[in-house]
Design an enzyme around this catalytic site. Structure first.
Site, mmCIF file in Angstrom:
data_model
loop_
_atom_site.group_PDB
_atom_site.id
_atom_site.type_symbol
_atom_site.label_atom_id
_atom_site.label_comp_id
_atom_site.label_asym_id
_atom_site.label_seq_id
_atom_site.Cartn_x
_atom_site.Cartn_y
_atom_site.Cartn_z
ATOM 1 N N ASP A 1 38.317 15.434 -15.519
ATOM 2 C CA ASP A 1 38.274 15.149 -16.717
ATOM 3 C C ASP A 1 37.026 14.973 -17.558
ATOM 4 O O ASP A 1 35.930 14.611 -17.009
ATOM 5 C CB ASP A 1 39.236 13.606 -16.857
ATOM 6 C CG ASP A 1 39.917 13.767 -18.317
ATOM 7 O OD1 ASP A 1 39.909 14.769 -19.146
ATOM 8 O OD2 ASP A 1 40.528 12.423 -18.653
ATOM 9 N N HIS B 1 35.239 23.748 -20.518
ATOM 10 C CA HIS B 1 36.161 24.251 -18.971
ATOM 11 C C HIS B 1 35.359 25.298 -18.517
ATOM 12 O O HIS B 1 35.386 25.472 -17.017
ATOM 13 C CB HIS B 1 37.433 25.008 -19.946
ATOM 14 C CG HIS B 1 38.200 23.907 -20.698
ATOM 15 N ND1 HIS B 1 38.496 22.369 -20.163
ATOM 16 C CD2 HIS B 1 39.014 24.081 -21.782
ATOM 17 C CE1 HIS B 1 39.292 22.085 -20.762
ATOM 18 N NE2 HIS B 1 39.407 23.017 -21.744
ATOM 19 N N LEU C 1 38.679 24.285 4.881
ATOM 20 C CA LEU C 1 39.245 23.401 3.799
ATOM 21 C C LEU C 1 40.465 24.036 3.031
ATOM 22 O O LEU C 1 40.495 25.194 2.911
ATOM 23 C CB LEU C 1 37.961 23.075 3.031
ATOM 24 C CG LEU C 1 38.277 22.404 1.543
ATOM 25 C CD1 LEU C 1 38.346 21.020 1.646
ATOM 26 C CD2 LEU C 1 37.359 22.695 0.246
#
Ligand code: IPE
Ligand code: IPE
Ligand code: MG
Length: 258
Positions: A38, A55, A149
């Site tokens: 955020d 972004h 991962l």
């Protein structure tokens, strides 16, 4: 592409970071880390830039943090990238956010493959624009046999909708006899959630100073350790992830026991 691969492979951390990484790896590393990324908009606003610039910057952080998570031996990294509520944002911002997976995967998929990362997604895929869905599906297909991962994107994800849908499907299965209501338990119910097959997060991180969950993994976070920071996502660095994990490693998890 060679250049990019080289960059990825250069684990050129400062000696301080390297020592911390080694110390963390010598203790129990959280198996599943979830991050509510955020603060992109505020990062841009501080610089008088459009929100989408935040972004874009945030996407670079995703790459850096994925790389470190893999190096630390974390099994699953879930990143909250777009909530079911984020459609309320201005169209140009939503359009840009829907282009980001293509931009990210278009650039970094070869590196993810090279690093043995497996891409997954939770969220309502069918409601994504075709181009967004295609890029995610391509990445999922091309990395499905990787064993490193798990990079799990929460994209068009909302936890209440997820739980409600799981309840509906459970009821349907009980009515049709596939499931015996007396046998339904937490583990079986979990299989109806989008996170089926994934462990619950051990550590949740939220950036930008907001202390809330914003409809994220409400069932799965029941016993997760939380770590909040004021740092905005585009400013999030390796040292912040290390700090969160160090704090985690010093917490005592009791799960209701003593
Ligand atoms: C997080 O940053 C990214 C998404 C929610 C898609 P924000 O865009 O929410 O940034 P702030 O909270 O407005 O600063
Ligand atoms: C949560 O952030 C969703 C993501 C990070 C993708 P928001 O910025 O949408 O959350 P609120 O609106 O501040 O609760
Ligand atoms: Mg926000």
């Amino acid at each position: 592409m060679l250049n990019k691969l080289k960059l990825w492979k250069d684990k050129n951390h400062s000696s301080n970071l390297r020592e911390r990484i080694i110390a963390i790896r010598n203790q129990q590393v959280p198996s599943h880390v979830a991050i509510i990324m955020d603060g992109n908009g505020r990062w841009a606003k501080k610089r008088a830039l459009p929100r989408i610039a935040g972004h874009h910057e945030g996407m670079k952080v995703v790459r850096k943090i994925t790389k470190l998570a893999n190096e630390l031996g974390i099994n699953t990294l879930t990143l909250y990238a777009f909530s079911t509520e984020n459609w309320k944002r201005p169209k140009n911002e939503v359009d840009y956010l829907m282009k980001l997976p293509e931009e990210f995967l278009g650039t970094f998929l070869p590196e993810l493959i090279d690093e043995n990362v497996q891409v997954k997604m939770i969220g309502y895929k069918d409601k994504l624009p075709e181009h967004t869905r295609r890029s995610i599906e391509k990445a999922m297909n091309e990395t499905q046999n990787n064993t490193g991962l798990i990079l799990n994107f929460a994209l068009n994800y909302g936890s209440r909708a997820e739980i409600l849908e799981a309840v509906k499907r459970t009821v349907t299965d009980c009515k049709s006899g596939i499931m015996d209501i007396n046998e339904l338990n937490e583990d079986l119910f979990s299989n109806y959630l989008m996170t089926k097959g994934l462990e619950d997060p051990d550590l949740l991180i939220r950036t930008s100073g907001e202390i809330r969950l914003s409809n994220f993994m409400l069932w799965q976070l029941a016993y997760t350790e939380f770590w909040f920071t004021d740092v905005l996502w585009p400013d999030f660095e390796e040292k912040h992830l290390l700090e969160a994990i160090e704090v985690f490693q010093n917490r005592q998890r009791r799960f209701g026991g003593v």
